[in-house]
Design a protein around this motif. Structure first.
Motif, mmCIF file in Angstrom:
data_model
loop_
_atom_site.group_PDB
_atom_site.id
_atom_site.type_symbol
_atom_site.label_atom_id
_atom_site.label_comp_id
_atom_site.label_asym_id
_atom_site.label_seq_id
_atom_site.Cartn_x
_atom_site.Cartn_y
_atom_site.Cartn_z
ATOM 1 N N ILE A 38 39.243 44.804 44.170
ATOM 2 C CA ILE A 38 38.727 45.405 42.941
ATOM 3 C C ILE A 38 38.212 46.795 43.303
ATOM 4 O O ILE A 38 37.415 46.943 44.227
ATOM 5 C CB ILE A 38 37.580 44.560 42.351
ATOM 6 C CG1 ILE A 38 38.043 43.121 42.100
ATOM 7 C CG2 ILE A 38 37.032 45.199 41.076
ATOM 8 C CD1 ILE A 38 39.142 42.974 41.080
ATOM 9 N N ASP A 39 38.675 47.814 42.579
ATOM 10 C CA ASP A 39 38.218 49.168 42.895
ATOM 11 C C ASP A 39 36.819 49.406 42.335
ATOM 12 O O ASP A 39 36.232 48.536 41.699
ATOM 13 C CB ASP A 39 39.222 50.225 42.423
ATOM 14 C CG ASP A 39 39.320 50.359 40.913
ATOM 15 O OD1 ASP A 39 38.463 49.827 40.177
ATOM 16 O OD2 ASP A 39 40.269 51.024 40.453
ATOM 17 N N ASP A 41 35.821 51.009 39.923
ATOM 18 C CA ASP A 41 35.744 50.984 38.463
ATOM 19 C C ASP A 41 35.989 49.590 37.891
ATOM 20 O O ASP A 41 36.061 49.420 36.677
ATOM 21 C CB ASP A 41 36.753 51.966 37.867
ATOM 22 C CG ASP A 41 36.443 53.404 38.241
ATOM 23 O OD1 ASP A 41 35.240 53.749 38.293
ATOM 24 O OD2 ASP A 41 37.394 54.173 38.488
ATOM 25 N N HIS A 43 38.747 47.716 38.425
ATOM 26 C CA HIS A 43 40.163 47.434 38.195
ATOM 27 C C HIS A 43 40.784 46.743 39.406
ATOM 28 O O HIS A 43 40.515 47.145 40.541
ATOM 29 C CB HIS A 43 40.930 48.736 37.926
ATOM 30 C CG HIS A 43 40.403 49.492 36.761
ATOM 31 N ND1 HIS A 43 39.660 50.634 36.899
ATOM 32 C CD2 HIS A 43 40.498 49.262 35.431
ATOM 33 C CE1 HIS A 43 39.324 51.093 35.712
ATOM 34 N NE2 HIS A 43 39.814 50.268 34.800
#
Length: 102
Positions: A38-39, A41, A43
């Motif tokens: 998961i980045d 942000d 996502h």
């Protein structure tokens, strides 16, 4: 929580070879197969390079070019590193790696 995950699913003896400082064993989760993360942000992203998930506080000065030896007879260089998408204080640092052929 990351320490529990690292000890359960990872290895306690990944040799971390920083460009500056002494080599040392660090617990972490090494993967050669593609992995989802998961980045920052929130996502989902797919990382196709080998990765090393490690507690941030165990490698506070990690930088591009540092190396690890995860115990498979190979050496990998850190290409980049990003905190996981978790807001937890003990969240993993996700290092994208490149195999070094020596």
């Amino acid at each position: 929580m990351t320490g529990i995950i690292a000890r359960t699913f990872g290895r306690p003896d990944i040799l971390y070879l920083p460009a500056v400082g002494a080599p040392r064993n660090v617990a972490g989760v090494f993967r050669e197969a593609p992995t989802e993360a998961i980045d920052q942000d929130g996502h989902p992203i797919l990382i196709v390079a080998p990765t090393w998930r490690v507690e941030r506080d165990l490698v506070p000065d990690i930088r591009r070019g540092d190396r690890i030896q995860p115990g498979n007879g190979r050496t990998y260089a850190v290409l980049n590193h990003d905190p996981s998408g978790s807001p937890a204080d003990d969240a993993f640092l996700i290092c994208e790696l490149e195999r070094i052929f020596e």
